[in-house]
Design an enzyme around this catalytic site. Sequence first.
Site, PDB file in Angstrom:
ATOM      1  N   CYS A 190       7.941  -3.729   8.834  1.00  0.00           N
ATOM      2  CA  CYS A 190       9.184  -3.060   8.463  1.00  0.00           C
ATOM      3  C   CYS A 190       9.740  -2.397   9.710  1.00  0.00           C
ATOM      4  O   CYS A 190       9.068  -1.562  10.316  1.00  0.00           O
ATOM      5  CB  CYS A 190       8.912  -2.010   7.378  1.00  0.00           C
ATOM      6  SG  CYS A 190      10.315  -0.954   6.992  1.00  0.00           S
ATOM      7  N   ASN A 191      10.950  -2.790  10.098  1.00  0.00           N
ATOM      8  CA  ASN A 191      11.539  -2.220  11.306  1.00  0.00           C
ATOM      9  C   ASN A 191      11.780  -0.721  11.171  1.00  0.00           C
ATOM     10  O   ASN A 191      11.512   0.055  12.097  1.00  0.00           O
ATOM     11  CB  ASN A 191      12.858  -2.927  11.624  1.00  0.00           C
ATOM     12  CG  ASN A 191      12.658  -4.360  12.068  1.00  0.00           C
ATOM     13  OD1 ASN A 191      12.536  -5.253  11.238  1.00  0.00           O
ATOM     14  ND2 ASN A 191      12.618  -4.585  13.357  1.00  0.00           N
ATOM     15  N   THR A 192      12.300  -0.299  10.025  1.00  0.00           N
ATOM     16  CA  THR A 192      12.599   1.122   9.828  1.00  0.00           C
ATOM     17  C   THR A 192      11.337   1.959   9.951  1.00  0.00           C
ATOM     18  O   THR A 192      11.318   2.982  10.642  1.00  0.00           O
ATOM     19  CB  THR A 192      13.248   1.341   8.452  1.00  0.00           C
ATOM     20  OG1 THR A 192      14.424   0.532   8.343  1.00  0.00           O
ATOM     21  CG2 THR A 192      13.633   2.800   8.264  1.00  0.00           C
ATOM     22  N   TYR A 209      13.932   1.795   2.451  1.00  0.00           N
ATOM     23  CA  TYR A 209      13.489   2.795   3.421  1.00  0.00           C
ATOM     24  C   TYR A 209      14.619   3.324   4.296  1.00  0.00           C
ATOM     25  O   TYR A 209      14.537   4.432   4.807  1.00  0.00           O
ATOM     26  CB  TYR A 209      12.401   2.195   4.317  1.00  0.00           C
ATOM     27  CG  TYR A 209      11.000   2.347   3.789  1.00  0.00           C
ATOM     28  CD1 TYR A 209      10.755   2.821   2.508  1.00  0.00           C
ATOM     29  CD2 TYR A 209       9.904   2.016   4.584  1.00  0.00           C
ATOM     30  CE1 TYR A 209       9.467   2.952   2.027  1.00  0.00           C
ATOM     31  CE2 TYR A 209       8.604   2.155   4.121  1.00  0.00           C
ATOM     32  CZ  TYR A 209       8.392   2.619   2.836  1.00  0.00           C
ATOM     33  OH  TYR A 209       7.120   2.757   2.379  1.00  0.00           O
ATOM     34  N   GLY A 210      15.643   2.527   4.492  1.00  0.00           N
ATOM     35  CA  GLY A 210      16.728   2.944   5.370  1.00  0.00           C
ATOM     36  C   GLY A 210      17.488   4.162   4.882  1.00  0.00           C
ATOM     37  O   GLY A 210      18.252   4.767   5.631  1.00  0.00           O
ATOM     38  N   ASP A 268       5.060  -3.283   3.895  1.00  0.00           N
ATOM     39  CA  ASP A 268       6.520  -3.162   3.965  1.00  0.00           C
ATOM     40  C   ASP A 268       6.994  -2.361   2.760  1.00  0.00           C
ATOM     41  O   ASP A 268       6.222  -2.084   1.825  1.00  0.00           O
ATOM     42  CB  ASP A 268       7.182  -4.550   3.981  1.00  0.00           C
ATOM     43  CG  ASP A 268       8.694  -4.489   4.187  1.00  0.00           C
ATOM     44  OD1 ASP A 268       9.166  -3.537   4.824  1.00  0.00           O
ATOM     45  OD2 ASP A 268       9.401  -5.386   3.703  1.00  0.00           O
ATOM     46  N   SER A 269       8.291  -2.015   2.781  1.00  0.00           N
ATOM     47  CA  SER A 269       8.871  -1.301   1.646  1.00  0.00           C
ATOM     48  C   SER A 269       9.054  -2.218   0.443  1.00  0.00           C
ATOM     49  O   SER A 269       9.084  -1.750  -0.698  1.00  0.00           O
ATOM     50  CB  SER A 269      10.223  -0.704   2.048  1.00  0.00           C
ATOM     51  OG  SER A 269      11.103  -1.734   2.465  1.00  0.00           O
ATOM     52  N   GLU A 329      15.790  -8.648  -2.144  1.00  0.00           N
ATOM     53  CA  GLU A 329      14.835  -8.340  -3.223  1.00  0.00           C
ATOM     54  C   GLU A 329      15.214  -9.082  -4.502  1.00  0.00           C
ATOM     55  O   GLU A 329      14.358  -9.655  -5.175  1.00  0.00           O
ATOM     56  CB  GLU A 329      14.823  -6.828  -3.487  1.00  0.00           C
ATOM     57  CG  GLU A 329      14.166  -5.998  -2.394  1.00  0.00           C
ATOM     58  CD  GLU A 329      12.648  -6.022  -2.464  1.00  0.00           C
ATOM     59  OE1 GLU A 329      12.095  -6.202  -3.567  1.00  0.00           O
ATOM     60  OE2 GLU A 329      12.016  -5.867  -1.404  1.00  0.00           O
ATOM     61  N   CYS A 376      15.708  -6.276  10.294  1.00  0.00           N
ATOM     62  CA  CYS A 376      14.999  -5.849   9.085  1.00  0.00           C
ATOM     63  C   CYS A 376      14.268  -7.070   8.568  1.00  0.00           C
ATOM     64  O   CYS A 376      14.849  -8.162   8.502  1.00  0.00           O
ATOM     65  CB  CYS A 376      15.981  -5.316   8.034  1.00  0.00           C
ATOM     66  SG  CYS A 376      15.232  -5.022   6.406  1.00  0.00           S
ATOM     67  N   THR A 377      13.006  -6.914   8.195  1.00  0.00           N
ATOM     68  CA  THR A 377      12.220  -8.084   7.790  1.00  0.00           C
ATOM     69  C   THR A 377      12.695  -8.679   6.473  1.00  0.00           C
ATOM     70  O   THR A 377      12.311  -9.805   6.131  1.00  0.00           O
ATOM     71  CB  THR A 377      10.722  -7.727   7.697  1.00  0.00           C
ATOM     72  OG1 THR A 377      10.543  -6.608   6.822  1.00  0.00           O
ATOM     73  CG2 THR A 377      10.166  -7.401   9.075  1.00  0.00           C
ATOM     74  N   HIS A 378      13.525  -7.958   5.717  1.00  0.00           N
ATOM     75  CA  HIS A 378      14.125  -8.545   4.518  1.00  0.00           C
ATOM     76  C   HIS A 378      15.150  -9.619   4.859  1.00  0.00           C
ATOM     77  O   HIS A 378      15.339 -10.571   4.095  1.00  0.00           O
ATOM     78  CB  HIS A 378      14.829  -7.461   3.683  1.00  0.00           C
ATOM     79  CG  HIS A 378      13.937  -6.679   2.785  1.00  0.00           C
ATOM     80  ND1 HIS A 378      13.153  -5.653   3.236  1.00  0.00           N
ATOM     81  CD2 HIS A 378      13.703  -6.783   1.452  1.00  0.00           C
ATOM     82  CE1 HIS A 378      12.472  -5.145   2.218  1.00  0.00           C
ATOM     83  NE2 HIS A 378      12.793  -5.818   1.122  1.00  0.00           N
TER      84      HIS A 378
END
Length: 263
Positions: A73-75, A41-42, A9-10, A151, A183-185
């Site tokens: 990561c969806n993006t 990443y978006g 992931d980012s 984050e 978004c996985t965040h």
Amino acid sequence: MFRPILVFDSGIGGLSVLSEIRSLLPGRDYVYLFDNARLPYGELQDEVLISGCVDLVVRLARQIDAALVVIACNTASTLVLPALRAQLSIPVVGVVPAIKPAAQLSRVGEIGLLATPGTIKRDYTRQLIEDFAGDSQVHLFASSELVLLAERKMAGDPVNNEDLMKILAPIKQTGLDVLVLGCTHFPMLKQEMRECLGDKVSLLDSGKAIARRVDSLLPDNSMVTEKMGLLLGYHTTANIEPGLCERLELLGFSKLSYFPPAE
């Protein structure tokens, strides 16, 4: 010796997916790679995102002899999967926004997708909506700020509820009853989001579905013991915050290492 699963992931968002996979398959070894040098990443151009992700994932997957890669990561999943599958002979699993189950779950026929700007604008996302939510009213909400809030929470900082309320205000103005966390965040902020949105809105993510998919692609899982496997982490900045290091150690990471991006 069972080959490890590589989760990418980012930032720390992919931990929400990793936790679901580890819960289902505790005996496997895992390597978590987060590209925090290029977060979020978006905001990246497509070409930059693809080239950087492919370089990092391919290099580390070969280095650790991974059994399978999860792009948590969806993006990134909307862009990099074909390029990765062209270079790797192992399964590569991406994350898909839970549009289909959301449309099935909604009682009022009105759902929302909360994701990064990159995921919201992809043709891939629009096609998912057309294919699986054609009879629903679908609201789209883009936010990169939520990524940074998640984050900071993982690094030990309290979530600023005022900031969160401002981000979620447009959602509260709709009549939706299911919100897809695209978004996985974002599952990292589920508790705070529930407090803001109330009980009438169900929050849906793809973590459990991804775990089941990983299980189905690894035929040797039945031979793995239930004893918790090894968990290693790699990051793309030279250093990470002490608070984040402490949090990752509490989650079971036995080692964190620097994995430099290609020059």
